[in-house]
Design an enzyme around this catalytic site. Sequence first.
Site, PDB file in Angstrom:
ATOM      1  N   SER A  32     -21.658  -0.031   4.284  1.00 21.60           N
ATOM      2  CA  SER A  32     -20.743  -0.023   3.135  1.00 21.60           C
ATOM      3  C   SER A  32     -20.832  -1.294   2.305  1.00 21.60           C
ATOM      4  CB  SER A  32     -19.305   0.166   3.622  1.00 21.60           C
ATOM      5  OG  SER A  32     -18.950  -0.895   4.475  1.00 21.60           O
ATOM      6  N   THR A 134     -15.073  -1.648   2.758  1.00 22.40           N
ATOM      7  CA  THR A 134     -15.146  -2.868   1.958  1.00 22.40           C
ATOM      8  C   THR A 134     -14.963  -4.030   2.914  1.00 22.40           C
ATOM      9  OG1 THR A 134     -14.004  -1.686   0.191  1.00 22.40           O
ATOM     10  CG2 THR A 134     -14.072  -4.072  -0.005  1.00 22.40           C
ATOM     11  N   THR A 152     -18.752  -5.024  -1.554  1.00 23.01           N
ATOM     12  CA  THR A 152     -18.914  -3.622  -1.151  1.00 23.01           C
ATOM     13  C   THR A 152     -20.097  -2.982  -1.863  1.00 23.01           C
ATOM     14  OG1 THR A 152     -17.740  -1.511  -0.911  1.00 23.01           O
ATOM     15  CG2 THR A 152     -17.401  -2.687  -2.968  1.00 23.01           C
ATOM     16  N   ARG A 162     -20.763   3.969 -11.259  1.00 22.71           N
ATOM     17  CA  ARG A 162     -19.368   3.864 -10.801  1.00 22.71           C
ATOM     18  C   ARG A 162     -19.091   2.453 -10.255  1.00 22.71           C
ATOM     19  NH1 ARG A 162     -16.672   2.441  -5.770  1.00 22.71           N
ATOM     20  NH2 ARG A 162     -14.732   3.591  -5.670  1.00 22.71           N
ATOM     21  N   VAL A 163     -17.940   1.910 -10.622  1.00 23.84           N
ATOM     22  CA  VAL A 163     -17.458   0.640 -10.091  1.00 23.84           C
ATOM     23  C   VAL A 163     -16.047   0.874  -9.561  1.00 23.84           C
ATOM     24  CG1 VAL A 163     -16.774  -1.723 -10.693  1.00 23.84           C
ATOM     25  CG2 VAL A 163     -18.871  -0.747 -11.653  1.00 23.84           C
ATOM     26  N   GLY A 164     -15.750   0.333  -8.396  1.00 26.05           N
ATOM     27  CA  GLY A 164     -14.425   0.514  -7.802  1.00 26.05           C
ATOM     28  C   GLY A 164     -13.522  -0.685  -8.042  1.00 26.05           C
ATOM     29  N   ASP A 165     -12.590  -0.871  -7.136  1.00 29.02           N
ATOM     30  CA  ASP A 165     -11.594  -1.936  -7.258  1.00 29.02           C
ATOM     31  C   ASP A 165     -12.108  -3.304  -6.800  1.00 29.02           C
ATOM     32  OD1 ASP A 165     -11.872  -0.890  -4.682  1.00 29.02           O
ATOM     33  OD2 ASP A 165      -9.897  -1.598  -4.072  1.00 29.02           O
ATOM     34  N   THR A 185      -8.826  -2.476   0.603  1.00 30.60           N
ATOM     35  CA  THR A 185      -9.929  -1.605   0.982  1.00 30.60           C
ATOM     36  C   THR A 185      -9.468  -0.158   0.766  1.00 30.60           C
ATOM     37  OG1 THR A 185     -11.521  -1.088   2.697  1.00 30.60           O
ATOM     38  CG2 THR A 185      -9.283  -1.552   3.426  1.00 30.60           C
ATOM     39  N   GLY A 186     -10.361   0.763   1.051  1.00 30.43           N
ATOM     40  CA  GLY A 186     -10.023   2.157   0.783  1.00 30.43           C
ATOM     41  C   GLY A 186     -10.584   2.601  -0.548  1.00 30.43           C
ATOM     42  N   GLY A 188     -11.306   2.981  -4.144  1.00 31.31           N
ATOM     43  CA  GLY A 188     -11.091   2.114  -5.299  1.00 31.31           C
ATOM     44  C   GLY A 188     -10.435   2.830  -6.461  1.00 31.31           C
TER      45      GLY A 188
HETATM   46  N1  GLY Z   1     -12.723  -0.154  -2.240  1.00 36.38           N
HETATM   47  C1  GLY Z   1     -14.092  -0.044  -2.425  1.00 36.38           C
HETATM   48  C2  GLY Z   1     -14.508   0.888  -3.464  1.00 36.38           C
HETATM   49  O1  GLY Z   1     -13.801   1.852  -3.741  1.00 36.38           O
HETATM   50  O2  GLY Z   1     -15.563   0.714  -4.010  1.00 36.38           O
END
Ligand code: GLY
Length: 189
Positions: A32, A134, A152, A162-165, A185-186, A188
Amino acid sequence: EAAMNKIKEGGSALDAVEVSARVPEADPNDTSVGYGGMPDRDGFVTLDACIMDEKGNAGCVTFLQNIMHPVSVARKVMEKTPHVMLSGNGAFQFAIAQGFKKENLLTEKARLAWEEWKKKNNYTPPINEKNHDTIGSLAIDNMNNISGSCTTSGWAFKMHGRVGDSPIIGAGMYVDNEVGGACATGTGE
Ligand code: GLY
């Protein structure tokens, strides 16, 4: 352990959270984060990371490819540019200019998992902890300064781009010397 060793040597909290993120980033068995991370649905490993110190200085990279240590590139963004966030090819070009090496981050294990996923999932991956994780790090040093990092490869088999949090200061991670720090985590989204 890497972070604690850094603190014991007299390193800063910032050094500690960078070194702790670099361990899983270089671990091919951690699927991950960094090298060995699951690719997006088109087979590209794309990475997000951020870092922040006790003065509120911060650096982030998003959608970065072919660089094993996005947390260290994020630190360079913080220390060497007037910006907070660099993305995609711009982040990559900056990393190369800073002396980072271009590397293939897609391991055979991750490539085979992607080939398997393509047979069944039709580009709608379910969200669960098996395809999503993450690494967040927080440290406090001998000067009572707090720093944080987050890194991550994001949601396994995500859409390209795609970009997360995780790389977003205040979403993936935040530190404040008077209050404390937190990483998320989790999912995003
Ligand atoms: N929390 C990591 C992501 O969603 O990319």
